[in-house]
Design an enzyme around this catalytic site. Structure first.
Site, PDB file in Angstrom:
ATOM      1  CD  GLU B  53      -4.608   7.355 -12.490  1.00 58.98           C
ATOM      2  OE1 GLU B  53      -4.798   7.758 -11.316  1.00 58.98           O
ATOM      3  OE2 GLU B  53      -4.853   8.053 -13.493  1.00 58.98           O
ATOM      4  CG  PHE B 115       0.129  18.970 -19.955  1.00 55.31           C
ATOM      5  CD1 PHE B 115      -0.020  19.588 -18.716  1.00 55.31           C
ATOM      6  CD2 PHE B 115      -0.881  18.146 -20.426  1.00 55.31           C
ATOM      7  CE1 PHE B 115      -1.165  19.378 -17.964  1.00 55.31           C
ATOM      8  CE2 PHE B 115      -2.027  17.950 -19.678  1.00 55.31           C
ATOM      9  CZ  PHE B 115      -2.177  18.566 -18.445  1.00 55.31           C
ATOM     10  CD  GLN B 116      -1.760  14.961 -17.842  1.00 57.31           C
ATOM     11  OE1 GLN B 116      -2.004  14.236 -18.797  1.00 57.31           O
ATOM     12  NE2 GLN B 116      -2.608  15.173 -16.854  1.00 57.31           N
ATOM     13  CE  LYS B 165      -2.231  11.192 -27.903  1.00 58.76           C
ATOM     14  NZ  LYS B 165      -2.921  12.439 -27.517  1.00 58.76           N
ATOM     15  CG  MET B 486       0.047  -2.336  13.856  1.00 58.49           C
ATOM     16  SD  MET B 486      -0.016  -3.692  15.036  1.00 58.49           S
ATOM     17  CE  MET B 486      -0.487  -5.058  13.998  1.00 58.49           C
TER      18      MET B 486
HETATM   19  C1  LIG Z   1      -0.083   3.708   3.278  1.00 59.71           C
HETATM   20  C2  LIG Z   1       0.278   3.452   4.692  1.00 59.71           C
HETATM   21  N1  LIG Z   1       0.436   4.486   5.552  1.00 59.71           N
HETATM   22  C3  LIG Z   1       0.750   4.256   6.845  1.00 59.71           C
HETATM   23  C4  LIG Z   1       0.935   2.981   7.301  1.00 59.71           C
HETATM   24  C5  LIG Z   1       1.330   2.748   8.752  1.00 59.71           C
HETATM   25  N2  LIG Z   1       0.257   1.986   9.454  1.00 59.71           N
HETATM   26  C6  LIG Z   1       0.349   0.660   9.642  1.00 59.71           C
HETATM   27  S1  LIG Z   1      -1.013   0.022  10.388  1.00 59.71           S
HETATM   28  C7  LIG Z   1      -1.717   1.553  10.511  1.00 59.71           C
HETATM   29  C8  LIG Z   1      -3.080   1.723  11.144  1.00 59.71           C
HETATM   30  C9  LIG Z   1      -4.145   1.007  10.418  1.00 59.71           C
HETATM   31  O1  LIG Z   1      -5.382   1.372  10.976  1.00 59.71           O
HETATM   32  P1  LIG Z   1      -6.710   0.605  10.591  1.00 59.71           P
HETATM   33  O2  LIG Z   1      -6.818   0.468   9.130  1.00 59.71           O
HETATM   34  O3  LIG Z   1      -7.859   1.247  11.269  1.00 59.71           O
HETATM   35  O4  LIG Z   1      -6.471  -0.864  11.145  1.00 59.71           O
HETATM   36  P2  LIG Z   1      -6.342  -1.400  12.649  1.00 59.71           P
HETATM   37  O5  LIG Z   1      -4.891  -1.460  12.966  1.00 59.71           O
HETATM   38  O6  LIG Z   1      -7.099  -0.479  13.530  1.00 59.71           O
HETATM   39  O7  LIG Z   1      -6.935  -2.761  12.582  1.00 59.71           O
HETATM   40  C10 LIG Z   1      -0.875   2.530   9.965  1.00 59.71           C
HETATM   41  C11 LIG Z   1      -1.177   3.958   9.945  1.00 59.71           C
HETATM   42  C12 LIG Z   1       0.780   1.932   6.371  1.00 59.71           C
HETATM   43  N3  LIG Z   1       0.969   0.656   6.696  1.00 59.71           N
HETATM   44  N4  LIG Z   1       0.426   2.179   5.085  1.00 59.71           N
END
Ligand SMILES: Cc1ncc(C[n+]2csc(CCOP(=O)(O)OP(=O)(O)O)c2C)c(N)n1
Lengths: 167, 589
Positions: B53, B115-116, B165, B486
């Site tokens: 979802e 449930f749910q 529902k 990042m």
């Molecule tokens: C759902 C979620 N969890 C954690 C983060 C924290 N976060 C920001 S950038 C990143 C790394 C992203 O890695 P990748 O997709 O390989 O991209 P890159 O930075 O290597 O280009 C994380 C873990 C986030 N933005 N969203």
């Protein structure tokens, strides 16, 4: 924060499910203060409730609070009673005092001065009903402290702007 | 039409069709089976079956952002609704119009831990523009129409309708929603027309500016193509430079001389310094986000500010402004242009040309320059090639979240609105791929590319199955650095390169992954591979995963570290050692 101000804000809302949760959630979610909050339906036909909230913050925060409240879908109108001219505020409290002898007499005497009514009484207790500005109620409670103050319930502030103009 | 009795499910389908909805992204379950049965019986509403979802909401977001129309989601109660929450929060932060219908246990069971059962309106209240729990089929039509109005008007946003529902099964009279769709809402009435007095003050201030800058954001995109056209016109006649936020890219053509690039944490040197040094800032549809302002006390210290926003709560929230204008961007821009043309104000041409000279000096720093390499693919080069090879096509770009997202914003040039879909406010990894599916559904013939990081793609790659089912030729362009890049970059900057849990371990072979779905899988290992791989990706009429293996160590610059101001940018790796991040900056994200 030194430039913190206290504001009383009246909010007219649709009396629908969840509307109070929305308002309270807004305050807690965005870290605003609630000093007091009252709510009741004021227009049965139109299904409108009026919320009165006392809050504090810097002028910028107060402006944000009003804008954020206004952004809620079921909100009809907001009025900052503190900023928009004069208003009157009232609060009601029920105060239980336990005691015997002199203390009991003294409690009655003070209640009389504050125009508080005894609405229940037993051999060793009173319940006083008092209404007025919140600081008057605070003062009354302070005086009851040494006289056997036992339980307090307060409604929170209701307020309305002076003069002929409505919200 | 004669009055008829319809059940709740039929009413929902009818209302959606009458509101012009053509696609629903959803996933079935017990509580919504009655609606699914109605979907089965008709063929005007297309249902896209997602695989989780969370993907459905991002698809609806991609659909909405690329078309300007409402995106619609249908999920079941309990886990169906909770899975949708991230997407709702994402749409809320980025002001995307989404209608999410959630199933609920029958009214008599609500509150019984049935449930749910989940308290969906409670859970989604802080992350939706509004939500409804419908308790009687008689209210259904009215609230549906109202919800569509709320989601799409003013500052758009997600709206949830929770549907027990029994409400889906009960019958009531229904005689067409057309009239009700026009009514609007009794308390919610967004203001679109700006205050003429304030607009006159703004025009006067702009005309007297010596160092003006337009700082515009997603509000311009949300206001429609008209707003972008007018923005170009106003920038043209005032001769001022313009910078865009991450959300605003495409609102003004990136190829134009007056565009200084994106601003903010990973914005260009010239954009951020021009913001810092301006004397008049014209903010149209942006919200002074912390990623943009940097250190607030040092933000554009000498400027007078104009702020146009349809949401009064965005004004004076983070930054106090001299001229606030509440209104729709397109409407206010139109009024400004009209007034300017009437008044024909005399500008200080000498000051403006000095301003442009200063900007030219900043530009000459070439802040986006990077070290070229013959052996490894630099992500910047990959994106430059991607842009060059796709610029003549009708191309839509989505992204995930991370370094690749910022590089995409810096290196891909957007010249039209609604072509750029990225999770700006919430920063949701896993957004880009499902969003790309939503875009492709809305634009079957367009080229749709998800610029992805390998870690982000893994967050919603179950939707490969969805894309294959509907034969969507979506392209997933993975800038694969084997790191949560990042995160690694911040660990280098702030935590002495202790790479705690930021390595992308045990990745699949993305080429084989594509092939296992009967899709196209490609890989580029060397700079020379780039053009052939991109061309093959574009030539393929199937879903394609292009695994672009890039320099693992590359970092994203320029960068304003948290807690620093616009004139304290790091321009490249060499900049790092001298400047340290303040303690206050460390607590910021
Ligand atoms: C759902 C979620 N969890 C954690 C983060 C924290 N976060 C920001 S950038 C990143 C790394 C992203 O890695 P990748 O997709 O390989 O991209 P890159 O930075 O290597 O280009 C994380 C873990 C986030 N933005 N969203």
């Amino acid at each position: 924060m030194d430039n913190t101000e206290k504001h009383t804000i009246a909010v007219l809302v649709d009396n629908e499910a969840g509307v109070l949760a929305r308002v309270i959630g807004l305050f807690s979610g965005r870290g605003y203060n609630i000093e007091s909050l009252t709510v009741a339906e004021v227009d049965v036909q139109e299904g409108l409730s009026r919320i009165c909230v006392v809050t504090s913050g810097t002028p910028m925060v107060i402006e944000q609070i009003k804008a954020q409240l206004d952004r809620l879908v079921p909100v009809h109108k907001i009025s900052d009673l503190t900023a928009e001219g004069e208003s009157v505020e009232r609060e009601l409290a029920l105060i239980k005092v336990k005691g015997k002898g002199n203390k009991r007499v003294e409690a009655l005497r003070i209640a009389d001065i504050f125009r508080a009514r005894a609405i229940d009484s037993t051999n060793n207790s009173f319940i006083f009903e008092i209404s007025g500005k919140p600081d008057k109620i605070d003062a009354f409670i302070n005086l009851m402290q040494p006289l056997g103050l036992n339980e307090i319930t307060r409604t929170g502030v209701v307020a309305i702007a002076r003069g002929p103009k409505g919200l | 039409m004669a009055k008829r009795k319809l059940n709740g499910s039929e009413i929902i389908i009818q209302c959606l069709i009458e509101a012009g909805v053509d696609t629903i992204f959803g996933y079935p379950g017990g509580a919504v089976l009655p609606i699914y049965d109605e979907i089965f019986k008709q063929n005007r509403l297309k249902h896209v079956l997602v695989r989780q979802e969370g993907g459905a909401v991002h698809m609806a977001e991609g659909y909405a952002r690329s078309t300007g129309k409402l995106g619609v989601v249908l999920v079941t109660s309990g886990p169906g609704a909770t899975n949708a929450v991230t997407g709702l929060a994402d749409a809320f932060m980025d002001s995307i119009p989404v209608l999410c219908l959630t199933g609920q246990v029958p009214t008599h069971l609500i509150g019984n831990d049935a449930f749910q059962e989940a308290d969906t309106t409670g859970i989604t209240r802080p992350c939706t523009k509004h939500n409804y729990l419908i308790k009687d089929v008689k209210e259904l039509e009215r609230y549906l129409c109202e919800a569509i109005f709320v989601a799409t008007s003013g500052r758009p946003g997600p709206v949830v309708i929770d549907l027990p529902k029994d409400v889906l099964i009960d019958e009531t009279r229904f005689d067409g929603a057309r009239e009700k769709l026009k009514i609007g809402h009794r308390s919610y009435k967004p203001r679109t027309k700006g205050d003429p007095k304030k607009i006159a003050e703004a025009v006067d201030l702009i005309s007297k500016a010596k160092r003006p800058i337009f700082y515009c954001g997603g509000g311009v995109i949300n206001s429609g193509v008209r707003a972008s056209k007018r923005l170009c016109e106003l920038v043209g006649i005032t001769g001022a430079p313009i910078t865009l936020t991450l959300m605003g890219l495409g609102a003004y053509p990136a190829n134009d001389e007056k565009f200084l690039g994106m601003l903010g944490m990973h914005g260009t040197y010239e954009a951020n310094l021009a913001m810092h040094g301006c004397d008049v800032m014209i903010n149209i549809g942006a919200r002074f986000d912390d990623r943009v302002t940097g250190l607030l006390s040092e933000f554009a210290p000498e400027s007078k500010k104009i702020h146009v926003d349809i949401d009064p709560s965005s004004i004076n929230k983070n930054v106090a402004v001299e001229i606030p204008i509440v209104g729709d961007c397109a409407s206010v821009l139109g009024d400004m242009i009209k007034l300017w043309r009437e008044k024909k104000p005399k500008q200080d041409k000498r000051a403006l040309s000095a301003w442009w000279k200063q900007i030219a000096k900043w530009r000459a720093r070439e802040c986006l320059k990077y070290n070229q390499s013959n052996d490894v693919i630099k992500p910047q080069l990959a994106l430059q090639r991607l842009y060059e090879l796709t610029k003549k096509r009708d191309t839509y770009i989505t992204t995930e979240v991370g370094q690749h997202q910022m590089w995409a914003a810096q290196f891909y040039k957007f010249n039209r609105p609604n072509r750029w879909m990225t999770s700006g406010g919430l920063g949701t990894m896993g957004y880009g791929f499902p969003a790309a599916i939503g875009v492709q559904i809305a634009h079957p013939r367009a080229t749709v590319i998800d610029i992805a990081g390998e870690a982000s793609f893994l967050m919603n790659m179950q939707e490969l199955s969805t894309a294959i089912q509907y034969r969507l030729p979506v392209n997933i362009f993975i800038l694969n650095n084997h790191y949560m890049g990042m995160v690694r970059q911040w660990q280098e900057l702030l935590y002495s390169s202790r790479y705690s849990e930021s390595y992308s371990e045990s990745l699949p072979d993305f080429v084989k992954l594509a092939e296992s779905y009967g899709a196209t899988g490609l890989r580029a290992l060397k700079p020379d591979d780039l053009d052939p791989v991109i061309n093959e990706m574009l030539a393929s009429d199937k879903l394609t995963i292009a695994d672009i293996v890039i320099d693992e160590t590359e970092n994203c610059f320029p960068m304003i570290p948290s807690g620093a101001s616009h004139n304290q940018m790091l321009l490249g790796p060499a900049d790092e050692p001298e400047k340290t991040v303040s303690e206050e900056g460390m607590v910021l994200v």
